[in-house]
Design a protein around this motif. Structure first.
Motif, PDB file in Angstrom:
ATOM      1  N   LEU A 122      -8.926  -0.341  -7.552  1.00  9.35           N
ATOM      2  CA  LEU A 122      -7.472  -0.179  -7.599  1.00  9.35           C
ATOM      3  C   LEU A 122      -7.062   1.152  -6.967  1.00  9.35           C
ATOM      4  O   LEU A 122      -6.086   1.219  -6.203  1.00  9.35           O
ATOM      5  CB  LEU A 122      -6.994  -0.258  -9.047  1.00  9.35           C
ATOM      6  N   TRP A 123      -7.812   2.204  -7.248  1.00  2.68           N
ATOM      7  CA  TRP A 123      -7.532   3.526  -6.682  1.00  2.68           C
ATOM      8  C   TRP A 123      -7.664   3.512  -5.161  1.00  2.68           C
ATOM      9  O   TRP A 123      -6.778   3.989  -4.443  1.00  2.68           O
ATOM     10  CB  TRP A 123      -8.468   4.553  -7.294  1.00  2.68           C
ATOM     11  N   VAL A 130      -1.467  -4.856  -4.662  1.00  2.00           N
ATOM     12  CA  VAL A 130      -1.169  -3.620  -3.945  1.00  2.00           C
ATOM     13  C   VAL A 130      -0.373  -3.912  -2.670  1.00  2.00           C
ATOM     14  O   VAL A 130       0.550  -3.159  -2.320  1.00  2.00           O
ATOM     15  CB  VAL A 130      -2.468  -2.852  -3.645  1.00  2.00           C
ATOM     16  N   GLU A 134      -7.677   0.958  -3.017  1.00  2.00           N
ATOM     17  CA  GLU A 134      -6.701   0.088  -2.356  1.00  2.00           C
ATOM     18  C   GLU A 134      -5.313   0.725  -2.338  1.00  2.00           C
ATOM     19  O   GLU A 134      -4.604   0.665  -1.323  1.00  2.00           O
ATOM     20  CB  GLU A 134      -6.640  -1.269  -3.081  1.00  2.00           C
ATOM     21  N   THR A 135      -4.922   1.342  -3.439  1.00  2.00           N
ATOM     22  CA  THR A 135      -3.590   1.949  -3.512  1.00  2.00           C
ATOM     23  C   THR A 135      -3.483   3.149  -2.581  1.00  2.00           C
ATOM     24  O   THR A 135      -2.469   3.337  -1.888  1.00  2.00           O
ATOM     25  CB  THR A 135      -3.266   2.358  -4.959  1.00  2.00           C
ATOM     26  N   ASN A 136      -4.515   3.969  -2.543  1.00  2.00           N
ATOM     27  CA  ASN A 136      -4.481   5.124  -1.653  1.00  2.00           C
ATOM     28  C   ASN A 136      -4.508   4.712  -0.190  1.00  2.00           C
ATOM     29  O   ASN A 136      -3.857   5.346   0.648  1.00  2.00           O
ATOM     30  CB  ASN A 136      -5.645   6.067  -1.980  1.00  2.00           C
ATOM     31  N   PHE A 177       0.677   0.480 -12.250  1.00  2.00           N
ATOM     32  CA  PHE A 177      -0.132  -0.711 -12.487  1.00  2.00           C
ATOM     33  C   PHE A 177      -0.868  -0.517 -13.812  1.00  2.00           C
ATOM     34  O   PHE A 177      -1.540   0.498 -14.014  1.00  2.00           O
ATOM     35  CB  PHE A 177      -1.169  -0.920 -11.382  1.00  2.00           C
ATOM     36  N   ILE A 199      -0.300  10.135  -6.199  1.00  2.00           N
ATOM     37  CA  ILE A 199      -0.839   8.978  -6.910  1.00  2.00           C
ATOM     38  C   ILE A 199      -1.805   9.495  -7.968  1.00  2.00           C
ATOM     39  O   ILE A 199      -2.655  10.339  -7.689  1.00  2.00           O
ATOM     40  CB  ILE A 199      -1.547   8.012  -5.939  1.00  2.00           C
ATOM     41  N   ALA A 205       3.129  -4.398  -3.714  1.00  2.00           N
ATOM     42  CA  ALA A 205       3.729  -3.119  -4.100  1.00  2.00           C
ATOM     43  C   ALA A 205       4.072  -2.288  -2.868  1.00  2.00           C
ATOM     44  O   ALA A 205       5.129  -1.651  -2.810  1.00  2.00           O
ATOM     45  CB  ALA A 205       2.777  -2.356  -5.005  1.00  2.00           C
ATOM     46  N   ALA A 206       3.188  -2.283  -1.876  1.00  2.00           N
ATOM     47  CA  ALA A 206       3.470  -1.529  -0.645  1.00  2.00           C
ATOM     48  C   ALA A 206       4.715  -2.053   0.065  1.00  2.00           C
ATOM     49  O   ALA A 206       5.553  -1.265   0.538  1.00  2.00           O
ATOM     50  CB  ALA A 206       2.256  -1.576   0.276  1.00  2.00           C
ATOM     51  N   GLN A 252      -4.188   8.546 -11.728  1.00  2.00           N
ATOM     52  CA  GLN A 252      -4.854   7.450 -12.418  1.00  2.00           C
ATOM     53  C   GLN A 252      -5.631   7.975 -13.605  1.00  2.00           C
ATOM     54  O   GLN A 252      -6.222   9.054 -13.564  1.00  2.00           O
ATOM     55  CB  GLN A 252      -5.810   6.729 -11.467  1.00  2.00           C
TER      56      GLN A 252
END
Length: 465
Positions: free
Chosen positions: A365-366, A452, A368-370, A437, A382, A455-456, A384
């Motif tokens: 998750l970290w 993700v 992919e989000t970054n 999330f 960001i 969300a983007a 977490q």
């Protein structure tokens, strides 16, 4: 009923929580009401046939996905034998087993049952004051809490919170706690580490304790993550420093793990993250009162508990004529169905390496989000903690200059994520302009990547202009 009929009838009679109802009204509502008819795993099924990924675990409760087979089977089995019984003067096997298992997991000695997180906090506040009163120190009647904290909506819980959106209207009705600066690491200066910032912020709390301990019952905090206050996070050294200071100055510690308990932080309980007091020692602290709810029943039924030690129990254990009993009750305290759901949830934790699997999911998750949002020109830092990831929509990231709150950028992102994709939507109910999330632990890497991406797209749409 069709989606339109469900929506229309709900708007006519139901007053929904934490909502300005006018946001739901009109042909193009600011906050569309979404009729749901079913759920499975991480997905909600809408009455309109669309699916919605439950990225917030239905207010942080659903840890193993909707309608998990073991939870469903356990509840059906319990319903065949005992649905409910008054818990004053009676007991039953699900409650006894649950109290035993929770005490074994947390190291506490006694378990008090209630039915929601706010009530658990109320119970802990009352227990702390009443304990000191029974011990001959009735002057200890104040509480210390952190700025940006949130502990619930009932009056006592609201009082020790400091999130103005919920609290300000009711200020004339509330207790007057002592609020000290949050160790929130998003406030740290450039180049300052999380630990150094957290240690520096603790000094303010220690100074208050040194000055006010004679009149203070307890310090209350959310370990590691201040959730409703904007998913603000801090270093676990704060927990160790606070435990030691509470012991030094004779003040109770209340840990509100209603949101962060049961694996959300990356360990079963967030208090386990506290570093050892000495090199080579054991990590983790034990609060005097530990409040749990939300994930306790896997998102199926309302239940909350407060765990405490034998010394607190003994402060109330006396002959009836002494008037020292703790007269606090709720009609559904210790409900057998809810206790059975909690036991089934604990079975799932015990039956596999949930924390190990969550570490891998949280890393994915970290990353992919970054990859998707780390360089976005309207995204702040960001952050977490375990299976909680958050980011802020900002006008300018380096200065952290926010958008004008009246623009409701977070709400724009929420609407876009719900409606924009033909395969379905993502539920990203924001905290102001903070998106986060907090998905069920059964989410897959493929579903994380899909979430993700939605969300983007939502961030892009919400921050234009």
């Amino acid at each position: 009923m069709s989606a339109d009929e469900l929506r229309r009838r709900s708007l006519r009679r139901v007053w929904h929580p934490c909502t300005q109802m006018k946001d739901h009204a009109g042909p193009d509502p600011a906050l569309p009401l979404v009729p749901i008819v079913g759920a499975e795993g991480v997905w909600l099924e809408g009455a309109d046939g669309r699916r919605y990924l439950d990225a917030v675990s239905s207010w942080w409760t659903n840890v193993f996905g909707h309608r998990h087979p073991h939870l469903v089977a356990s509840l059906k089995d319990q319903l065949d034998t005992l649905d409910h019984v008054i818990f004053a003067g009676f007991t039953h096997e699900p409650a006894v087993q649950l109290a035993e298992r929770l005490c074994a997991l947390t190291g506490h000695d006694r378990c008090l049952f209630t039915d929601n997180g706010s009530s658990a906090v109320e119970l802990a506040l009352k227990l702390s004051f009443h304990t000191w009163k029974n011990l001959g120190q009735p002057q200890k009647r104040r509480f210390i809490a952190l700025t940006h904290s949130y502990h619930g909506e009932t009056l006592g819980a609201l009082a020790v919170g400091e999130t103005g959106l919920y609290r300000n209207t009711y200020e004339p009705l509330l207790l007057e706690p002592i609020h000290v600066p949050s160790p929130d690491c998003s406030d740290r200066a450039p180049g300052v580490s999380w630990e150094d910032h957290t240690r520096a912020r603790f000094r303010a709390l220690r100074e208050v304790l040194a000055r006010e301990a004679g009149t203070v019952c307890a310090v209350i905090l959310e370990p590691l993550v201040q959730c409703a206050g904007g998913m603000r996070m801090y270093h676990p050294v704060y927990l160790r420093l606070l435990r030691e200071a509470c012991d030094e100055f004779g003040v109770h510690l209340i840990a509100d793990e209603i949101a962060v308990g049961f694996g959300r932080s990356g360990r079963l309980f967030a208090c386990e993250w506290a570093p050892p007091a000495q090199p080579g020692g054991a990590s983790g602290i034990r609060a005097d009162f530990l409040c749990l709810s939300k994930g306790l029943t896997g998102g199926t039924l309302p239940l909350a508990v407060v765990l405490t030690g034998e010394s607190v129990y003994e402060a109330f254990y006396a002959e009836h004529r002494e008037g020292r009993a703790f007269l606090h009750s709720h009609s559904y305290s210790g409900n057998p169905l809810a206790c059975r759901a909690a036991l089934a949830t604990l079975d799932l934790f015990a039956g596999s390496d949930v924390m190990g699997a969550n570490r891998l999911l949280s890393q994915f998750l970290w990353s992919e989000t970054n990859e998707a949002l780390g360089r976005h020109p309207r995204v702040g830092e960001i952050r977490q903690q375990g299976m909680i990831l958050a980011l802020d929509l900002v006008r300018e990231p380096r200065s952290r200059r926010p958008f004008d709150p009246t623009e409701r950028r977070g709400l724009r992102a929420y609407r876009h994520a719900l409606a924009s994709h033909p395969e379905g939507g993502a539920v990203l109910r924001p905290l102001g302009d903070t998106l986060y999330f907090m998905p069920p632990y059964v989410i897959t890497p493929k579903e994380i990547r899909w979430l993700v991406a939605r969300a983007a797209e939502a961030v892009d749409a919400a921050t234009r202009g």
